[in-house]
Each structure stands twice: as structure tokens, then as C-alpha cells.
Design an enzyme around this catalytic site. Structure first.
Site, PDB file in Angstrom:
ATOM      1  N   GLU A 490      20.686  25.485   1.018  1.00  0.00           N
ATOM      2  CA  GLU A 490      21.510  26.238   1.971  1.00  0.00           C
ATOM      3  C   GLU A 490      20.942  27.652   2.033  1.00  0.00           C
ATOM      4  O   GLU A 490      20.702  28.279   1.013  1.00  0.00           O
ATOM      5  CB  GLU A 490      22.983  26.250   1.583  1.00  0.00           C
ATOM      6  CG  GLU A 490      23.296  26.676   0.164  1.00  0.00           C
ATOM      7  CD  GLU A 490      24.731  26.416  -0.224  1.00  0.00           C
ATOM      8  OE1 GLU A 490      25.562  27.339  -0.073  1.00  0.00           O
ATOM      9  OE2 GLU A 490      25.002  25.304  -0.678  1.00  0.00           O
ATOM     10  N   ASN A 570      20.249  25.400   6.921  1.00  0.00           N
ATOM     11  CA  ASN A 570      21.072  26.579   7.138  1.00  0.00           C
ATOM     12  C   ASN A 570      22.533  26.235   6.873  1.00  0.00           C
ATOM     13  O   ASN A 570      23.001  25.166   7.245  1.00  0.00           O
ATOM     14  CB  ASN A 570      20.870  27.037   8.588  1.00  0.00           C
ATOM     15  CG  ASN A 570      21.733  28.210   8.968  1.00  0.00           C
ATOM     16  OD1 ASN A 570      22.934  28.081   9.156  1.00  0.00           O
ATOM     17  ND2 ASN A 570      21.110  29.353   9.122  1.00  0.00           N
ATOM     18  N   ILE A 572      26.170  27.123   7.976  1.00  0.00           N
ATOM     19  CA  ILE A 572      26.522  25.721   8.178  1.00  0.00           C
ATOM     20  C   ILE A 572      26.288  25.399   9.634  1.00  0.00           C
ATOM     21  O   ILE A 572      25.802  26.272  10.365  1.00  0.00           O
ATOM     22  CB  ILE A 572      27.997  25.438   7.807  1.00  0.00           C
ATOM     23  CG1 ILE A 572      28.885  26.454   8.487  1.00  0.00           C
ATOM     24  CG2 ILE A 572      28.226  25.406   6.320  1.00  0.00           C
ATOM     25  CD1 ILE A 572      30.363  26.370   8.182  1.00  0.00           C
ATOM     26  N   SER A 589      30.161  30.850   9.960  1.00  0.00           N
ATOM     27  CA  SER A 589      28.697  30.880   9.891  1.00  0.00           C
ATOM     28  C   SER A 589      28.051  29.700  10.606  1.00  0.00           C
ATOM     29  O   SER A 589      26.863  29.432  10.442  1.00  0.00           O
ATOM     30  CB  SER A 589      28.224  30.929   8.437  1.00  0.00           C
ATOM     31  OG  SER A 589      28.777  29.885   7.677  1.00  0.00           O
ATOM     32  N   GLU A 591      26.353  27.553  13.657  1.00  0.00           N
ATOM     33  CA  GLU A 591      25.558  27.821  14.854  1.00  0.00           C
ATOM     34  C   GLU A 591      26.289  27.340  16.093  1.00  0.00           C
ATOM     35  O   GLU A 591      25.900  27.662  17.217  1.00  0.00           O
ATOM     36  CB  GLU A 591      24.189  27.143  14.740  1.00  0.00           C
ATOM     37  CG  GLU A 591      23.133  28.001  14.096  1.00  0.00           C
ATOM     38  CD  GLU A 591      23.523  28.459  12.694  1.00  0.00           C
ATOM     39  OE1 GLU A 591      23.350  29.649  12.404  1.00  0.00           O
ATOM     40  OE2 GLU A 591      24.014  27.661  11.877  1.00  0.00           O
TER      41      GLU A 591
END
Length: 998
Positions: A490, A570, A572, A589, A591
């Protein structure tokens, strides 16, 4: 044709033949006509208990679904809830076997049929099965009752042990029966179910060996565990049929007759070479139905359908290979709950596909489910959409021992058995943090026992120096390896609400505005005055950070030397109702937001990730919008995979952008004027590669409603959902990016309002008044059990009323049973095409091996700095005069780049000189990083490389004091209590010396 078989006792058996008509195995959707009630009702297990006033639902359904995104994770409703269901099985099923399968409950459950206990299930994650054959009254009404306790502190009854993964930080507590339930009716000679909990059975295992990618062939093996619950011995043949996606049987083979004694269990196997195989891959969810049938004489008595795919994998040289082609991992660490507002995780299969395919559309190839095993619906969804999975067992954030470790092992065993036929799983994650070598060996042994041929790597987060793990990779930081693949589990924790464009657009959000405190749900304490910059960004700064952080991995991708990064995920994908650090009570967080509406960062990834390793398809994306006021002059950011980018405003060139982090192009102080802004990317010779443009939208003129639903329609089963998108548009239909209108909704017909999410009181959960944000929002609407026409009306002040009419279609159901299983009706995604073999990268530099090193202190540890082990280091004794080390290369080389991982990489700058032979090639302070730094030099030929400390190091955090969920701040200094005081230390974790490829 080859075949073999194994049974516990087969010889000297008396053979009998099943007579009568053939029986076809039945799998029923068992989700309909349940009722639930919160509270403890001990008598609810009894068949005559009155549940007529209980809430009627179709599963899957968490009893506390209304909490989803309304409250923080640690405030989710807990307690006891009972579920009950009335159903009938025909008298004709008497004498057969009946099993019930629960894909999962949360957390601990007791199960009853007609007042009698059939067992318990307590891990709160995995599927379980029960044999209810002898509990059923055939031809009469039956009642199944389930008592579920979703207490955060639930303890295993037999031992009093807690479950490590029942953690308030990580796993949203959607309690009750939040996953699907199925009923299976089989003959007494049958293939078992892959449900080890309670049933202790392993089911069918399909796998391929001798895979030849170039010739598109493989030997396909089928293994089934068989039980004979007749009172007499049986003889049968095992027949395998492989059906492609066009419905054509491409191969059929079988064993000769096999004998099995009464009451015995064994495994039967068959295998044969199959030609012209389509191999499953990234964005190419090609699946086969493999039918395994037991024939007694010429009668089929038990037929199992296994939907699977075939692919070839390898994990070596620090890289991941899929179908003989190197693939750098890029994707998301996603909460396993994968939840949506007001419904939690309990969504229909098509919506799982929509969400998971969106990752693939953004050019992600991997989802790492976090902390606990995903539910079967998401596993199968990833098969269809072509998304690789990393499957954990259960964990919080550390290794454990005793019964808590045994519970993790049991969970991984069950998960492997249940999911080993799903081709999208490439990684078995044994721990969310590093585990001991002994524990890693135990997890690998599980894999080798139950899935020896699945082509999956067993590993864990970290495991940087493990001799057993088959992959590893840290959280947040950058790793390289020439041995097992290392990919970040992560990375990038920055957060931004979708509604915050930039500092020039309403609500004019600057970084750091919002929460000034951080609450740890581990310690239940609040830490004041936390720098909120990383957790309250706007879309401009968030996208910039996304680009910067990915470049750390792209820069050291395969092809850049012997030691490489295999990428990362990444954290989340979608905003999540789990632990939070920012101003809202959920994590932002993602996208995409909680309704899966993309943020600009989604498109940034789409640009940067479009290739197996190197960029294969060129893209360009302008960050933000083009609706400002005349006085605005601002920096414009463009994300592009081209070598250079030119910006045009209404056709007038604003010159070439300033390039940084390879993909980011900045255009300083661009004066706004209405019209069109366009970015054009070029290669180094100014040949056009791609472009993107944004137009200024006019004044809001109307609302636009768009319906999204399952490919086969909106089912009137009481559980299906549609997604309705609402936009504010101008007279030409262009979305108004600054619109934040409050929309009032009215719903009529056979449907249930579930609504959406926005910033405001209770996050607007379940409200029929909902603002659009940046001109767009979405709502969920659930079906009832009656089909019919549904009308949604949307109104906003100053805009015409808009309506959307749609229809729900009936689903055939009788006596609580249905044969419609939605996952079997979802199409596969084949958009990326079948990619087999070939080179996915060009070699851009070559590593020159180091064969030795000389230094004044700690000579015995010099190899630690070039041993491909990031948990070892060389350091001097803390005195400035001893801060040097000389490396001998394998040969004279034209050195062009030095790469270093220096202890305290995030905190510490080292003033150093670098020499090649006796020539100085670099002098300066090292930059701070999340791992490796690159020092390009003028190509210089030599045999020896010297790194010399020339002053005291300086310490300060360059990454916003990254806060762990526990409130702990990581220092990246190997826990050395003297590190911050020893200013004369030179500490090298790894050094790589490179020369350019000409």
C-alpha cells in the site's frame, strides 16, 4: 489420454448399480424470504416461533446497513441479531443429500433447522457449510434460524480467544448475513463441496500443467473428492467436459469404471492435453466451464460445474510473469468490504463487476484485498473482469502466536480450498505484516497441500529478508529485488474529497484545511494539532502527489537493472467507511469516491499505468476544469505519458510544460478565458501521441439522469440495485463543474430508496435531498419482490423537473428457492485482448555487479550494503573521518548512475561525495525519499566507486509526519536509539551501480 485415481479402500468391494432415473444436482439461490430482528430471542430457533412482525428481507443484507458511511467504523451497531427463513423441499428430494452454504456471516453464528442445532461458525469471514439432510421435513414447511453476534470483542467459544482481524480500524462491521446463501441437493454418490469448515470437505480442483503459451496448449487436470453415502458399494465413471465461452465443448475425457465402498471418501483424477486454449489475463477474463460428472452405468448421477480459467505464472528475478510476459503490478489496496453508502458490502454481482472493472478501466491490474479474505462474489467478479487478486487470510497488523495464529491458519486453509479454482488469484497473503519464517513455512505448506499447482505465490507484507516467502514488499516505502518480486502493499495515503477542485473554485479548499486532530480507534485517544495537509487535499494537489508517488516505482521498473521493483498498489480505490484521518468520518483516499465517481487521480493512473511494464498506449489528461472567473491566473497540471506536452487556450499555444516525475507537466500562471483548453503530447521528435481538451461549460440549464443496471435487467428479488447518475448540465448537455445544487428526489413504484452520499449532516445517508458535487452525484435504488414500473423524479431550484422511468423484471421463486444466480449471468470483460508472451519493456540501463568493498570500520558488514537484503545495512562508527566505503566492480564500466537506499531515507539528508576511481562525479546532499534515490552522473569509466561522507547529516521529515493508525510516527531509522544523535554516520542499506544501454 491419461488418468489415475486414489481411494482409501477400493479393493474387494461388492459393486452395485444405482437404478432409476438420473438425478441432476441442484444449486438453489437461498437468499429470498428471510426475516430478521435485532435482540436475543432464544426461542427463535423453534419452528413455531412467531416472526410475522420481523423485517422481511432478501439476502445478502446486513442488519446495520444504514450505518454504512453515516457513522465511523468504531460506531457501527453491534449486538445480537436473529435471521429466520421458511422453505419447502419436495418429497422427491427425500433420500438425497441436502447442504446449505453460507458465503459468510459477521461475526459468530449459531445455526438451527427446525429447532435443532446444526452447528456454529465463528471466524466472521469465510464460507461454511452444513449437512442438513436429516433435519428436513420433506414436502412440509421448514425453518432455518441463525443467531449472529457481531460484537467487536467476540471470542471463540471453545478457547476464549479473540480473532485478530476483528479490528475496529480495518474491517467495517456490517453484521448479520451480509453474503449469499445457497442450498445444494445431490445424490448420495456425489462430489463434495469446497467447504472445509463444518463439512471438512475439499470439493473439486481444476488446474493446468505443461502449459505451452506459444502453442496455446496445456494438460488440464480435474480432481474431485467423492463421497458414497449409500449403504452399498458403487461403481462409477468420472467424465470431464470443458466448455468455452461460446458454449462449445472443446474437450471430453473420462476414467474407466472405479469402485468405491459404502460410506467411504476418496479423490478421483483425470487429465488430458487441451489445444487452442484462450489464456486468462489482465483485462481478459476468459473463463471456461469445466463439468465433472459421475456416471453410474450410462446414467449421470452428479454433475458439478466449475467456472475457471487457465494462465501461466512465474515469480523470479524480482519480477512477476503472466503468460510468459513480465507484468509490473499496479493497482489498489482495497478494503475487503468494498462497500457502498447505505448498503455496505451487500450488493448484487453486477455492481461488484462495475466497481472491479472500473479498476481495470483505469489500467490497474491488481487488487490487494486488505486484512481478510474477500467474499466469493468479489473473487468471481475479478475472474470476469480480468483483475489479479492478492488474497489474504485474516490479520490485523502483526504476527501472533498460540490460538490466534491457529485461527489464521484455519482461515487460510478454508480460503485456499474455497477459492483455488479462481484464476484471478495470484498471491496468497499470509500476513498484513511480516511473519516469522516458521509461520511462513506453515502457510506455504498449506498452499502446497491444497493448491500445489495453482501457480500462486505465497508471501506476506514486508518479508524483505525471508528465505521462504515467494514475494514481499513494504507499506509506503520503495523496495527492489533481484530475487523474489517486491511490490508495495500500500502506498500513498493522501486524501481528498472529490468536491474540492482547487484553491480557485468553490469551496476554495487549501491543503490542510479541515480536521486538526486524529483519533486512533486502537487507543481511543485523540492526537491534537496533527498536520492535516496529506489528509485534506484538493484535486490539483492530490493528483500531483499520486503522480509523484507512482514515479518512485516506475523509475525502477523491470528493465532498469538487475534489482527492480515489481510495482505496488495504491491505498485505496474507493472512499471507504473504515478508519479515517481527515475531516470526514470515512476515508477519502480513493481514486474514485464512495459512489465510484472518478476523481482526477483516477485518470492520472489511467495515463501512467497503460502498459504491462513500459507505456504501450499514450494518454494525456488535463487536471481540473475550465470554469473560472476573469481574474483567475493559475498553474495548469497535465498528466501525460508523452515526452513533451504543449498547452493551447482557444487555439493559442502557451508553450511546453515543465516536466517532473516523468508524467507531470506544469504550465505556470495560465490566464483563464472562456473557451477550450487543450493539451497535446508529443514524442521527443514532436510527433503527436495523444491529446485532451476541456471546454468551458455554460450556465446550469437542466438535470440529466442516467440509469445503470445489470446487463439482464433490474430484478424484482428484493436485493438488486440500480445506480442512477444525476448531473447538472448546460444547454448543450455539458456538465457544469461548479454546480453544487441541492436535488430533491421523489421515488414511486416497487422500489426502495437507498440514496447516496455528500458532504453534510450524516453524509446525507438515506436522505432524499442530496447535493451534486462538482456537477454530479449518484444514488442507489433497491428493488422490492414485486416487479413493475418505477419513476424517479428529481427537482432543483431554478431548473426544470427531470424524471426517469424504468422497470423491474420478475424473478421466478417458489417455496423460498430460486435457480437464478446472478453471478452466472454477468459477462466477462475481454477489452484488453489476449496478450501472450513477448517483451513488455526495453532495457534502459544495466547493473554492474559489485564483487567487494573496503572501508575503515565494520569491514565484516560491507556486503550488507549490496546483498539484495533491505533489512541489512553497513554503517561506519559515527565518526566523520570513517564515513567512506570503496566498492570494487566486476569489470571496468562506464558508470552513469548510482542508486542508493540510505538508512533514514525519509528523514535524513547525507552530504556526500562520489568518486569513480579517483574522479569526483557527484557532490551534494542526498534527497529524502520513500526508499531509493537516483544520482545520475556524467558517464565515467572506472573499476572503483567511492562514497564519502563530507559533513554531518541533517534530519527532518519530508513526508508530512506520516501517521500510522495507532498514532505512531515511523522514523525509518531501524529503531536505532542513537541514530538521531550520530551525525557522523554514513549508513547504506543498498547501492546499485548502473551503466547506460547504448
Amino acid at each position: 489420454m491419461k488418468y489415475n485415481y486414489l481411494f482409501l479402500v477400493l479393493l474387494f468391494s461388492t459393486i452395485s448399480i444405482i437404478s432409476g432415473n438420473a438425478f441432476e444436482r441442484k444449486k438453489y439461490n437461498f437468499n429470498s424470504e428471510w426475516s430478521f430482528q435485532t435482540g436475543d430471542f432464544p426461542e427463535a430457533k423453534n419452528i413455531k416461533f412467531d416472526d410475522c412482525k420481523w423485517k422481511k428481507v432478501t439476502l445478502p443484507r446486513s442488519y446495520n446497513e444504514d450505518d454504512a458511511f453515516r457513522v465511523a467504523i468504531d460506531e457501527h451497531t453491534t449486538g445480537i441479531v436473529w435471521y429466520r427463513k421458511h422453505f419447502k423441499l419436495p418429497k422427491s428430494d427425500q433420500g438425497r443429500k441436502v447442504f446449505i452454504e453460507f458465503e459468510g456471516i459477521r461475526f459468530g453464528g449459531e445455526f438451527y433447522v427446525n429447532g435443532r442445532s446444526i452447528g456454529i461458525h465463528e471466524n466472521g469471514v469465510m464460507a461454511s457449510g452444513f449437512d442438513i439432510t436429516d433435519y428436513i421435513d420433506y414436502g412440509k414447511e421448514n425453518v432455518i434460524a441463525v443467531r449472529i453476534d457481531n460484537d467487536w470483542k467476540y471470542k471463540e467459544r471453545a478457547t476464549g480467544s479473540g480473532f485478530q482481524w476483528n479490528d475496529k480500524n480495518f474491517n467495517a462491521n456490517y453484521g448479520g448475513i451480509s453474503k449469499n446463501v445457497y442450498l445444494h441437493v445431490t445424490d448420495k454418490l456425489y462430489q463434495t463441496l469446497p467447504l472445509y469448515s463444518n463439512l471438512q470437505t475439499t470439493g473439486t480442483y481444476i488446474y493446468a500443467r505443461e502449459i505451452n503459451i506459444s502453442k496455446k496448449s496445456a494438460v488440464v487436470h480435474a480432481e474431485s473428492e467423492i463421497k458414497n453415502e449409500y449403504d452399498s458399494d458403487k461403481e462409477f465413471r468420472f467424465v470431464v467436459e470443458i466448455e468455452d465461452m461460446d458454449g462449445k465443448i472443446v474437450k471430453k475425457y473420462e476414467t474407466p469404471a472405479i469402485k468405491i465402498e459404502a460410506g467411504k471418501t476418496g479423490v478421483v483424477k483425470a487429465q488430458e492435453k487441451v489445444e487452442n486454449i484462450h489464456f486468462w489475463g489482465w483485462g481478459y477474463g476468459y473463463l471456461y466451464n469445466v463439468y465433472t460428472t459421475l456416471y453410474v452405468g450410462n446414467e449421470p448421477v452428479d454433475k458439478v460445474k466449475t467456472r475457471t480459467g487457465f494462465r501461466k505464472t512465474a515469480f523470479r528475478d524480482g519480477m512477476v510473469y503472466l503468460n510468459d510476459r513480465v507484468l509490473q503490478m499496479k493497482g489498489y489496496a482495497q478494503r475487503t468490504s468494498n462497500e457502498w453508502p447505505s448498503v455496505g458490502m451487500s450488493v448484487p454481482a453486477w455492481l461488484s463487476d462495475y466497481s472491479n472493472k472500473l479498476m481495470v478501466d483505469g489500467n490497474a491490474n491488481l487488487v490487494r484485498w486488505m486484512h481478510v479474505t474477500p467474499w466469493k462474489q468479489d473473487v468471481e467478479s475479478c475472474d470476469r473482469v480480468g483483475l489479479i487478486q492478492a488474497m489474504p487470510a485474516g490479520d490485523s497488523e502483526k504476527d501472533v502466536d498460540g490460538r490466534r495464529w491457529e485461527l489464521r491458519v484455519d482461515l487460510m486453509r478454508d480460503a485456499i480450498i474455497y477459492n483455488r479454482n479462481n484464476p484471478s488469484i495470484l498471491f496468497y497473503e499470509s500476513g498484513n505484516e511480516s511473519i516469522s519464517e516458521e509461520h511462513m513455512a506453515e502457510m506455504k505448506a498449506l498452499r502446497d497441500k491444497y493448491d500445489p499447482y495453482g501457480g500462486r505465490a505465497a508471501g506476506s507484507r514486508e518479508m524483505l529478508d525471508s528465505k521462504i516467502a515467494e514475494y514481499g514488499g513494504e507499506m509506503l516505502y520503495i523496495n527492489k529485488s533481484a530475487h523474489i518480486p517486491m511490490w508495495a502493499t500500500e502506498y500513498c495515503r493522501d486524501e481528498a474529497l472529490r468536491k474540492y477542485w482547487d484553491e480557485y473554485s468553490y469551496p476554495f479548499h487549501k491543503n490542510g484545511e479541515g480536521s486538526k486532530a486524529y483519533k486512533s480507534t486502537v487507543t481511543n485517544t485523540v492526537q491534537k494539532k496533527v498536520d492535516a495537509t496529506a489528509y485534506n487535499q484538493n484535486q490539483d494537489s492530490y493528483t500531483k502527489e499520486i503522480v509523484t508517488r507512482w514515479f518512485d516505482y516506475f523509475r525502477i521498473r523491470p528493465g532498469t537493472g538487475k534489482r527492480v521493483s515489481s510495482g505496488g498498489v495504491n491505498i485505496i480505490f474507493s472512499d471507504s467507511n473504515t478508519h479515517y484521518r481527515g475531516a470526514e468520518n470515512y476515508r477519502r483516499s480513493g481514486e474514485v469516491d464512495a459512489m465510484r465517481i472518478p476523481k482526477d487521480a483516477f485518470f492520472a493512473h489511467q495515463v501512467m499505468w497503460d502498459g504491462w511494464v513500459d507505456i504501450e498506449n499514450y494518454r494525456t489528461h488535463i487536471v481540473g476544469h475550465w470554469n473560472y472567473t476573469p481574474e483567475v491566473k493559475k498553474d495548469i497540471y497535465v498528466v501525460s505519458s508523452g515526452e513533451q506536452v504543449e498547452l493551447f487556450v482557444n487555439g493559442k499555444s502557451k508553450g511546453m510544460g515543465e516536466r517532473s516525475s516523468h508524467f507531470l507537466f506544469t504550465f505556470k500562471d495560465i490566464q483563464w478565458e472562456p473557451g477550450v483548453i487543450k493539451a497535446v503530447s508529443y514524442d521527443s521528435h514532436k510527433n503527436k501521441l495523444s491529446d485532451h481538451e476541456i471546454k468551458t461549460a455554460g450556465e446550469p440549464a437542466s438535470l440529466k439522469l442516467s440509469l445503470m443496471q445489470a446487463p439482464d435487467g433490474f430484478k424484482a428479488d428484493g436485493a438488486d440495485l440500480v445506480l442512477v447518475q444525476i448531473e447538472v448540465v448546460d444547454k448543450d448537455g455539458l456538465r457544469c463543474p461548479l454546480a453544487n445544487n441541492l436535488i430533491t428526489f421523489d421515488l414511486k413504484g416497487e422500489a426502495e430508496w437507498r440514496g447516496g452520499i455528500a458532504q453534510g449532516p450524516d453524509n446525507y445517508i438515506l436522505s432524499k435531498e442530496l447535493p451534486v458535487e462538482c456537477g454530479i452525484n449518484r444514488v442507489l435504488i433497491r428493488s422490492t419482490t414485486k416487479s413493475g414500473s418505477i419513476k424517479l423524479t428529481a427537482t432543483a431550484e431554478g431548473l426544470p423537473v427531470q424524471t426517469l422511468t424504468f422497470t423491474s423484471v420478475p424473478v421466478k421463486e417458489s417455496n423460498g428457492l430460486s435457480t437464478y444466480i446472478s453471478g452466472e449471468h454477468q459477462p466477462s470483460n475481454l477489452t484488453r485482448g489476449e496478450v501472450l508472451g513477448g517483451e513488455s519493456f526495453k532495457v534502459s540501463r544495466k547493473t554492474v555487479d559489485i564483487i567487494g568493498a573496503v572501508t575503515e570500520t565494520n569491514q565484516d558488514k560491507v556486503r550488507n550494503s549490496f546483498d539484495d537484503n533491505e533489512l541489512s545495512e553497513w554503517s561506519n562508527d559515527g565518526k566523520l573521518k570513517t564515513g567512506w566505503i570503496i566498492y570494487e566492480l566486476e569489470r571496468d564500466a562506464e558508470v552513469s548512475e548510482i542508486e542508493l537506499k540510505l538508512t533514514g531515507w525519509r528523514m535524513r539528508s547525507y552530504p556526500i561525495q562520489i568518486f569513480v576511481d579517483d574522479k569526483e562525479v557527484y557532490k551534494g546532499e542526498t534527497e529524502k525519499s520513500l526508499g531509493y534515490i537516483s544520482i545520475p552522473i556524467t558517464p565515467t569509466k572506472g573499476r572503483f566507486v567511492k562514497v564519502q561522507l563530507i559533513g554531518q547529516s541533517t534530519d527532518s521529515d519530508a513526508f508530512s509526519d506520516i501517521v500510522e493508525v495507532t498514532g505512531k510516527i515511523e522514523l525509518d531509522l531501524y529503531r536505532d536509539p542513537n541514530a538521531t544523535d550520530a551525525k557522523g554516520q554514513l549508513r547504506i542499506v543498498e547501492i546499485d551501480v548502473h551503466e547506460s544501454v547504448k
